[in-house]
Design an enzyme around this catalytic site. Structure first.
Site, PDB file in Angstrom:
ATOM      1  N   ILE A 141      -2.296  -0.480  -7.893  1.00 45.28           N
ATOM      2  CA  ILE A 141      -1.428   0.375  -7.078  1.00 45.28           C
ATOM      3  C   ILE A 141      -1.205  -0.441  -5.801  1.00 45.28           C
ATOM      4  CG2 ILE A 141      -1.163   2.542  -5.832  1.00 45.28           C
ATOM      5  CD1 ILE A 141      -3.054   3.819  -7.845  1.00 45.28           C
ATOM      6  N   PRO A 142      -0.029  -1.065  -5.644  1.00 48.07           N
ATOM      7  CA  PRO A 142       0.123  -2.184  -4.706  1.00 48.07           C
ATOM      8  C   PRO A 142       0.297  -1.794  -3.246  1.00 48.07           C
ATOM      9  CG  PRO A 142       2.178  -1.803  -5.859  1.00 48.07           C
ATOM     10  CD  PRO A 142       1.192  -0.839  -6.451  1.00 48.07           C
ATOM     11  N   CYS A 143      -0.764  -1.300  -2.639  1.00 50.45           N
ATOM     12  CA  CYS A 143      -0.683  -0.949  -1.224  1.00 50.45           C
ATOM     13  C   CYS A 143      -0.460  -2.184  -0.350  1.00 50.45           C
ATOM     14  CB  CYS A 143      -1.938  -0.194  -0.786  1.00 50.45           C
ATOM     15  SG  CYS A 143      -3.493  -0.984  -1.222  1.00 50.45           S
ATOM     16  N   HIS A 144      -0.754  -3.382  -0.892  1.00 57.24           N
ATOM     17  CA  HIS A 144      -0.509  -4.603  -0.122  1.00 57.24           C
ATOM     18  C   HIS A 144       0.983  -4.851   0.089  1.00 57.24           C
ATOM     19  CE1 HIS A 144      -0.564  -5.753  -4.397  1.00 57.24           C
ATOM     20  NE2 HIS A 144       0.277  -6.702  -4.082  1.00 57.24           N
TER      21      HIS A 144
END
Length: 287
Positions: free
Chosen positions: A250-253
Site C-alpha cells: 500500500i504505497p504510502c511512500h
C-alpha cells in the site's frame, strides 16, 4: 532471517542508504563512479554491479533519483490525479498491484475489538529496503514494517500495538510465498498475494486511494483528501497515510506534500527516498 532474495540483495538498502548520505553531502554536485564508490567504501566495480543488479541502471543514472529535489520533479512529471486514475494503478504501470488476487477490509466492528480473536502470523525477511517484518492472517498480508532505521524491536512493538489483542505466531514458512511476491522475487503462483486491511473506515478509504497510484508516480495528501470526498481533511489523511500497516504494497511512500517535500515516512525518510528512486528508475527502464 528468511531470504526471499539472493544473498547479494541483502546489501542493497545499506548501499543505497550510504549513497543517499554521500549524494546529499555533495550538495547537488554529481559524483563520478570512482568518487561515489570511494566515499561508500566499495570498489567501483562492486558498486556498479550492486546498482545494476538491483535496478538495472548505472549509479550515475540513478543519482538523479536520489537528489533532494527529486520529489518536486516527480510532482511535475508523474503526478497522478486520483479522480481520473480509474484502474490505472491496477494495470500495467502499477506493477506491484498485479500481485494482489484480492484485498479485503476488516469490518468496523472487528477493528474495534483490536484484534481479539484474530491470529496474526509473522516473520522477518530480507528486502531491498532492509529487514522487513511481514505479518498476515489467513486472508492475506496485514502488515509490512521496515526496521533499517527504527530497529527490529521497535518495528515489532509498533506493529503489535496496532492490534494488541490478537494472537501472534511466528511462522515465516507460511508467509514466505507472500513475502517473496511482495518484494518482486516470485513467479507463477508465488507471484500472487492477497491483502487484508485492518484499520478504521476512514483509514481504509485512504489506503484504498493509495492503491490507485501507479508505480513510479506520486500524488499529494490534498489530492487523496479530494479523492475520498473529504477535501478539508488533509491533516487526517496525512495521519492515516502514516498509519498504513502494509508499507510498500500500500504505497504510502508515493504521497508527497504539495510543495514537493517528501513529507514524513513512518519507517524513515531514507527508506522512502530509496523506494521512490527505485520505482522511478524501473519505470524509466521499462519505458
Amino acid at each position: 532471517m528468511s531470504d526471499p532474495e539472493t544473498a547479494d540483495d541483502r546489501y542493497h538498502y545499506g548501499v543505497i542508504r550510504r549513497a543517499i548520505e554521500e549524494i546529499d553531502a555533495a550538495g547537488g554536485t554529481p559524483l563520478p563512479l570512482d568518487d561515489l564508490a570511494g566515499r561508500i567504501g566499495m570498489s567501483p566495480a562492486h558498486l556498479q554491479r550492486t546498482f545494476s543488479a538491483w535496478v538495472g541502471v548505472s549509479p550515475k543514472r540513478y543519482q538523479q533519483y536520489l537528489t533532494l529535489d527529486h520529489a518536486k520533479a516527480l510532482l511535475a512529471d508523474r503526478f497522478t490525479t486520483l479522480e481520473a486514475a480509474g484502474e490505472l494503478g491496477l494495470s500495467g504501470s502499477g506493477r506491484l498491484h498485479d500481485l494482489f488476487v484480492t484485498w479485503e477490509a476488516m469490518s468496523p466492528g472487528e477493528f474495534a475489538r483490536k484484534g481479539a480473536g484474530l491470529t496474526i502470523r509473522w516473520g522477518w525477511f530480507d528486502s531491498p529496503f532492509g529487514p522487513a517484518l511481514v505479518m498476515g492472517t489467513d486472508k492475506g498480508i496485514c502488515g509490512i514494517a521496515f526496521a533499517a532505521e527504527t530497529g527490529t524491536d521497535a518495528a515489532m512493538a509498533d506493529m503489535v500495538a496496532r492490534w494488541p489483542k490478537a494472537r501472534y505466531v511466528e511462522d515465516p514458512t507460511r508467509l514466505r510465498p507472500w513475502a517473496v511476491a511482495a518484494f518482486g522475487a516470485g513467479d507463477g503462483d508465488l507471484a500472487r498475494a492477497p491483502l487484508y486491511l485492518i484499520g478504521a473506515p476512514f483509514q481504509i478509504k485512504v489506503w484504498e486511494a493509495l492503491l490507485r497510484v501507479p508505480s513510479g508516480h506520486v500524488t499529494t495528501y490534498s489530492e487523496i483528501a479530494e479523492a475520498i470526498g473529504s477535501p478539508r481533511a488533509v491533516r487526517a489523511v496525512g495521519t492515516a497515510v502514516g498509519r498504513n500497516p502494509v508499507s510498500w504494497l500500500i504505497p504510502c511512500h508515493r504521497a508527497l506534500r504539495k510543495s514537493g517535500g517528501l513529507g514524513g515516512y513512518h519507517w524513515g525518510l531514507p527508506v522512502k527516498r530509496a523506494m521512490l528512486a527505485q520505482e522511478a528508475a524501473l519505470l524509466e527502464q521499462a519505458g
